[in-house]
Design a protein around this motif. Structure first.
Motif, mmCIF file in Angstrom:
data_model
loop_
_atom_site.group_PDB
_atom_site.id
_atom_site.type_symbol
_atom_site.label_atom_id
_atom_site.label_comp_id
_atom_site.label_asym_id
_atom_site.label_seq_id
_atom_site.Cartn_x
_atom_site.Cartn_y
_atom_site.Cartn_z
ATOM 1 N N ALA A 63 0.826 -1.209 0.000
ATOM 2 C CA ALA A 63 0.000 0.000 0.000
ATOM 3 C C ALA A 63 0.863 1.263 0.000
ATOM 4 O O ALA A 63 0.570 2.240 -0.705
ATOM 5 N N LEU A 64 1.937 1.257 0.775
ATOM 6 C CA LEU A 64 2.812 2.427 0.828
ATOM 7 C C LEU A 64 3.582 2.618 -0.474
ATOM 8 O O LEU A 64 3.852 3.750 -0.889
ATOM 9 N N ARG A 65 3.921 1.523 -1.107
ATOM 10 C CA ARG A 65 4.635 1.627 -2.390
ATOM 11 C C ARG A 65 3.793 2.359 -3.419
ATOM 12 O O ARG A 65 4.316 3.109 -4.249
ATOM 13 N N ARG A 66 2.475 2.168 -3.356
ATOM 14 C CA ARG A 66 1.589 2.880 -4.287
ATOM 15 C C ARG A 66 1.577 4.378 -4.013
ATOM 16 O O ARG A 66 1.307 5.181 -4.903
ATOM 17 N N ARG A 67 1.859 4.756 -2.773
ATOM 18 C CA ARG A 67 1.838 6.163 -2.398
ATOM 19 C C ARG A 67 3.212 6.827 -2.530
ATOM 20 O O ARG A 67 3.316 8.045 -2.487
ATOM 21 N N GLY A 68 4.248 6.038 -2.626
ATOM 22 C CA GLY A 68 5.613 6.543 -2.652
ATOM 23 C C GLY A 68 6.115 6.796 -4.060
ATOM 24 O O GLY A 68 5.321 6.966 -4.986
ATOM 25 N N PRO A 69 7.441 6.852 -4.189
ATOM 26 C CA PRO A 69 8.429 6.570 -3.146
ATOM 27 C C PRO A 69 8.576 7.732 -2.180
ATOM 28 O O PRO A 69 8.173 8.847 -2.453
ATOM 29 N N PHE A 70 9.191 7.406 -1.031
ATOM 30 C CA PHE A 70 9.449 8.393 0.004
ATOM 31 C C PHE A 70 10.953 8.628 0.126
ATOM 32 O O PHE A 70 11.756 7.829 -0.347
ATOM 33 N N GLY A 71 11.308 9.703 0.797
ATOM 34 C CA GLY A 71 12.716 9.990 1.026
ATOM 35 C C GLY A 71 13.225 9.271 2.254
ATOM 36 O O GLY A 71 13.843 8.216 2.172
#
Length: 242
Positions: A49-57
Protein backbone atom coordinates in the motif's frame (compact mmCIF):
# COMPACT_ATOMS: atom_id res chain seq x y z
CA UNK A 1 0.90 -20.16 20.76
CA UNK A 2 4.71 -20.05 20.63
CA UNK A 3 7.20 -21.87 18.44
CA UNK A 4 9.85 -24.07 20.08
CA UNK A 5 12.30 -21.18 19.67
CA UNK A 6 10.02 -18.86 21.66
CA UNK A 7 10.18 -18.00 25.37
CA UNK A 8 9.31 -20.51 28.05
CA UNK A 9 6.46 -19.98 30.51
CA UNK A 10 8.98 -19.12 33.20
CA UNK A 11 10.67 -16.54 30.98
CA UNK A 12 7.31 -14.95 30.17
CA UNK A 13 6.45 -14.76 33.87
CA UNK A 14 9.73 -12.99 34.65
CA UNK A 15 9.19 -10.57 31.78
CA UNK A 16 5.60 -9.85 32.80
CA UNK A 17 6.72 -8.94 36.33
CA UNK A 18 9.27 -6.45 34.98
CA UNK A 19 8.81 -2.93 33.63
CA UNK A 20 7.91 -2.61 29.94
CA UNK A 21 11.49 -1.64 29.07
CA UNK A 22 13.13 -4.41 31.10
CA UNK A 23 10.54 -6.96 29.99
CA UNK A 24 11.29 -6.30 26.34
CA UNK A 25 15.03 -6.31 26.95
CA UNK A 26 14.57 -9.86 28.27
CA UNK A 27 12.15 -10.89 25.50
CA UNK A 28 14.20 -9.44 22.65
CA UNK A 29 16.29 -12.52 21.69
CA UNK A 30 13.11 -14.59 21.20
CA UNK A 31 10.64 -11.85 20.24
CA UNK A 32 10.49 -12.81 16.56
CA UNK A 33 9.24 -16.27 17.58
CA UNK A 34 6.20 -14.96 19.47
CA UNK A 35 2.70 -13.82 18.40
CA UNK A 36 3.61 -10.32 19.62
CA UNK A 37 5.56 -9.68 16.42
CA UNK A 38 3.45 -8.26 13.58
CA UNK A 39 2.84 -11.06 11.02
CA UNK A 40 4.70 -10.90 7.72
CA UNK A 41 1.35 -10.89 5.89
CA UNK A 42 0.45 -7.54 7.50
CA UNK A 43 3.93 -6.10 6.92
CA UNK A 44 3.84 -7.10 3.25
CA UNK A 45 0.36 -5.66 2.72
CA UNK A 46 1.37 -2.34 4.31
CA UNK A 47 4.52 -2.22 2.17
CA UNK A 48 2.42 -2.77 -0.96
CA UNK A 49 0.00 0.00 0.00
CA UNK A 50 2.81 2.43 0.83
CA UNK A 51 4.64 1.63 -2.39
CA UNK A 52 1.59 2.88 -4.29
CA UNK A 53 1.84 6.16 -2.40
CA UNK A 54 5.61 6.54 -2.65
CA UNK A 55 8.43 6.57 -3.15
CA UNK A 56 9.45 8.39 0.00
CA UNK A 57 12.72 9.99 1.03
CA UNK A 58 13.41 9.26 4.70
CA UNK A 59 11.45 7.01 7.06
CA UNK A 60 11.12 6.44 10.81
CA UNK A 61 9.89 3.25 12.49
CA UNK A 62 8.33 4.36 15.78
CA UNK A 63 8.83 1.77 18.55
CA UNK A 64 10.73 -0.41 16.08
CA UNK A 65 11.40 -3.45 18.29
CA UNK A 66 13.55 -5.90 16.35
CA UNK A 67 13.11 -3.91 13.16
CA UNK A 68 10.31 -5.53 11.16
CA UNK A 69 8.89 -2.09 10.33
CA UNK A 70 12.32 -0.88 9.30
CA UNK A 71 12.32 -3.61 6.67
CA UNK A 72 9.01 -2.23 5.36
CA UNK A 73 10.43 1.29 5.21
CA UNK A 74 13.54 0.07 3.41
CA UNK A 75 11.29 -1.08 0.56
CA UNK A 76 9.67 2.33 0.05
CA UNK A 77 12.23 4.92 1.22
CA UNK A 78 15.15 5.94 -0.96
CA UNK A 79 17.32 8.10 1.26
CA UNK A 80 17.46 6.43 4.66
CA UNK A 81 15.56 4.78 7.50
CA UNK A 82 15.74 5.17 11.29
CA UNK A 83 14.43 2.74 13.89
CA UNK A 84 13.71 4.17 17.35
CA UNK A 85 12.89 2.19 20.50
CA UNK A 86 13.51 2.55 24.22
CA UNK A 87 14.53 -1.10 24.68
CA UNK A 88 18.28 -1.58 24.34
CA UNK A 89 17.72 -5.32 24.00
CA UNK A 90 15.35 -4.91 21.07
CA UNK A 91 17.74 -2.54 19.31
CA UNK A 92 20.64 -4.95 19.83
CA UNK A 93 18.72 -7.72 18.07
CA UNK A 94 17.63 -5.33 15.32
CA UNK A 95 21.23 -4.34 14.61
CA UNK A 96 22.27 -7.97 14.25
CA UNK A 97 19.72 -8.81 11.56
CA UNK A 98 20.99 -8.90 7.99
CA UNK A 99 19.36 -6.38 5.66
CA UNK A 100 19.87 -5.29 2.04
CA UNK A 101 22.41 -2.48 1.83
CA UNK A 102 20.40 -0.41 -0.66
CA UNK A 103 18.88 1.90 1.98
CA UNK A 104 20.98 3.23 4.89
CA UNK A 105 19.57 2.21 8.29
CA UNK A 106 20.38 3.70 11.69
CA UNK A 107 19.12 2.95 15.19
CA UNK A 108 18.31 5.33 18.03
CA UNK A 109 17.42 4.53 21.62
CA UNK A 110 14.79 7.00 22.77
CA UNK A 111 11.32 7.30 24.28
CA UNK A 112 8.64 7.74 21.61
CA UNK A 113 6.94 10.28 23.89
CA UNK A 114 9.97 12.60 23.56
CA UNK A 115 11.54 12.03 20.15
CA UNK A 116 14.99 13.58 19.62
CA UNK A 117 14.37 14.53 15.98
CA UNK A 118 13.58 17.62 13.99
CA UNK A 119 10.88 17.56 11.27
CA UNK A 120 12.94 15.70 8.67
CA UNK A 121 11.01 12.52 7.85
CA UNK A 122 8.71 11.87 4.92
CA UNK A 123 7.13 8.75 6.42
CA UNK A 124 6.63 7.44 9.96
CA UNK A 125 5.24 3.95 10.59
CA UNK A 126 4.45 1.94 13.70
CA UNK A 127 3.47 -1.70 14.13
CA UNK A 128 1.90 -3.21 17.24
CA UNK A 129 3.21 -0.63 19.70
CA UNK A 130 0.14 1.35 20.75
CA UNK A 131 -0.94 -1.14 23.42
CA UNK A 132 2.10 -0.06 25.44
CA UNK A 133 0.71 3.43 25.87
CA UNK A 134 -2.16 4.37 28.12
CA UNK A 135 -5.07 6.03 26.27
CA UNK A 136 -4.16 9.38 27.80
CA UNK A 137 -0.64 9.13 26.34
CA UNK A 138 -1.71 8.63 22.72
CA UNK A 139 -2.45 12.31 21.97
CA UNK A 140 1.10 13.20 22.99
CA UNK A 141 2.49 10.32 20.94
CA UNK A 142 0.61 11.52 17.87
CA UNK A 143 1.91 15.05 18.40
CA UNK A 144 5.42 13.65 18.50
CA UNK A 145 4.87 11.84 15.19
CA UNK A 146 3.50 15.05 13.70
CA UNK A 147 6.50 17.04 14.95
CA UNK A 148 9.13 14.89 13.19
CA UNK A 149 7.39 14.84 9.80
CA UNK A 150 8.11 17.28 7.02
CA UNK A 151 5.05 19.15 5.71
CA UNK A 152 3.28 16.70 3.43
CA UNK A 153 4.74 13.70 5.26
CA UNK A 154 2.63 10.77 6.45
CA UNK A 155 2.21 8.73 9.62
CA UNK A 156 0.92 5.25 8.73
CA UNK A 157 -0.05 2.16 10.69
CA UNK A 158 -2.38 -0.84 10.23
CA UNK A 159 -5.55 -1.34 12.27
CA UNK A 160 -7.31 -4.69 12.55
CA UNK A 161 -11.06 -4.84 12.91
CA UNK A 162 -11.97 -5.77 16.50
CA UNK A 163 -13.17 -9.34 16.98
CA UNK A 164 -16.88 -9.87 17.44
CA UNK A 165 -18.22 -10.25 20.96
CA UNK A 166 -19.27 -13.81 20.15
CA UNK A 167 -15.79 -14.85 18.99
CA UNK A 168 -13.19 -16.62 21.20
CA UNK A 169 -10.66 -13.92 20.25
CA UNK A 170 -12.77 -11.23 21.90
CA UNK A 171 -12.89 -13.08 25.20
CA UNK A 172 -9.21 -14.00 25.03
CA UNK A 173 -8.23 -10.33 24.62
CA UNK A 174 -10.66 -9.27 27.33
CA UNK A 175 -9.17 -11.87 29.65
CA UNK A 176 -5.63 -10.75 28.86
CA UNK A 177 -6.43 -7.10 29.56
CA UNK A 178 -8.16 -8.05 32.82
CA UNK A 179 -5.14 -10.05 33.98
CA UNK A 180 -2.83 -7.13 33.14
CA UNK A 181 -5.00 -4.67 35.07
CA UNK A 182 -5.00 -6.94 38.12
CA UNK A 183 -1.24 -7.40 37.80
CA UNK A 184 -0.66 -3.64 37.63
CA UNK A 185 -2.91 -3.03 40.62
CA UNK A 186 -0.86 -5.45 42.72
CA UNK A 187 2.68 -5.18 41.38
CA UNK A 188 5.22 -2.48 40.62
CA UNK A 189 6.64 -1.42 38.26
CA UNK A 190 3.63 -1.50 35.93
CA UNK A 191 3.72 -3.36 32.62
CA UNK A 192 1.54 -1.46 30.16
CA UNK A 193 0.21 -3.83 27.51
CA UNK A 194 -3.50 -3.60 26.76
CA UNK A 195 -5.12 -4.90 23.59
CA UNK A 196 -8.55 -3.35 24.06
CA UNK A 197 -7.54 0.19 25.07
CA UNK A 198 -6.83 1.21 21.45
CA UNK A 199 -10.19 2.39 20.11
CA UNK A 200 -10.05 3.29 16.40
CA UNK A 201 -12.75 5.96 16.54
CA UNK A 202 -11.03 7.83 19.34
CA UNK A 203 -7.64 7.38 17.69
CA UNK A 204 -8.82 9.00 14.46
CA UNK A 205 -10.18 11.98 16.39
CA UNK A 206 -6.91 12.38 18.30
CA UNK A 207 -4.91 12.25 15.08
CA UNK A 208 -7.01 15.08 13.70
CA UNK A 209 -6.56 17.06 16.93
CA UNK A 210 -2.79 16.56 16.53
CA UNK A 211 -3.01 18.36 13.18
CA UNK A 212 -3.23 15.46 10.74
CA UNK A 213 -5.48 14.96 7.75
CA UNK A 214 -6.58 11.34 8.12
CA UNK A 215 -7.72 8.75 5.61
CA UNK A 216 -8.33 5.01 5.77
CA UNK A 217 -7.35 2.50 3.12
CA UNK A 218 -8.65 -1.06 3.14
CA UNK A 219 -5.95 -3.70 2.73
CA UNK A 220 -7.59 -6.07 0.23
CA UNK A 221 -5.26 -8.96 1.05
CA UNK A 222 -7.35 -9.69 4.16
CA UNK A 223 -10.82 -9.49 2.66
CA UNK A 224 -13.95 -8.25 4.38
CA UNK A 225 -16.16 -9.27 7.25
CA UNK A 226 -19.77 -10.38 6.84
CA UNK A 227 -21.01 -6.82 7.24
CA UNK A 228 -18.78 -5.71 4.35
CA UNK A 229 -16.24 -3.81 6.45
CA UNK A 230 -12.52 -4.46 5.85
CA UNK A 231 -10.75 -6.85 8.17
CA UNK A 232 -7.60 -4.70 8.10
CA UNK A 233 -7.20 -1.01 7.27
CA UNK A 234 -4.19 1.21 6.85
CA UNK A 235 -4.46 4.53 8.66
CA UNK A 236 -2.62 7.26 6.77
CA UNK A 237 -2.36 10.52 8.71
CA UNK A 238 -0.81 13.29 6.61
CA UNK A 239 0.78 16.45 7.93
CA UNK A 240 -0.65 19.28 5.82
CA UNK A 241 1.72 21.23 3.62
CA UNK A 242 0.48 24.53 5.06
Amino acid sequence: MFSPEGPSLRELAVQALSSVERGYDLLAPKFDHTPFRTPDSVLDAVATALRRRGPFGTGLDLCCGTGAGVDVLARVCREGVVGVDFSAGMLAVARERERPADTPVSWVRADARALPFRPGFDLVVSFGAFGHFLPGELPGLFRQAHSVLRPGGSFAFPVLAPPRVTSPAHWMLLGFDTVMRVRNALWRPPFVMYYRAFRPGEVLRELERAGFDVELEALPEFGRRRDGSPRVRLVVARRPVS
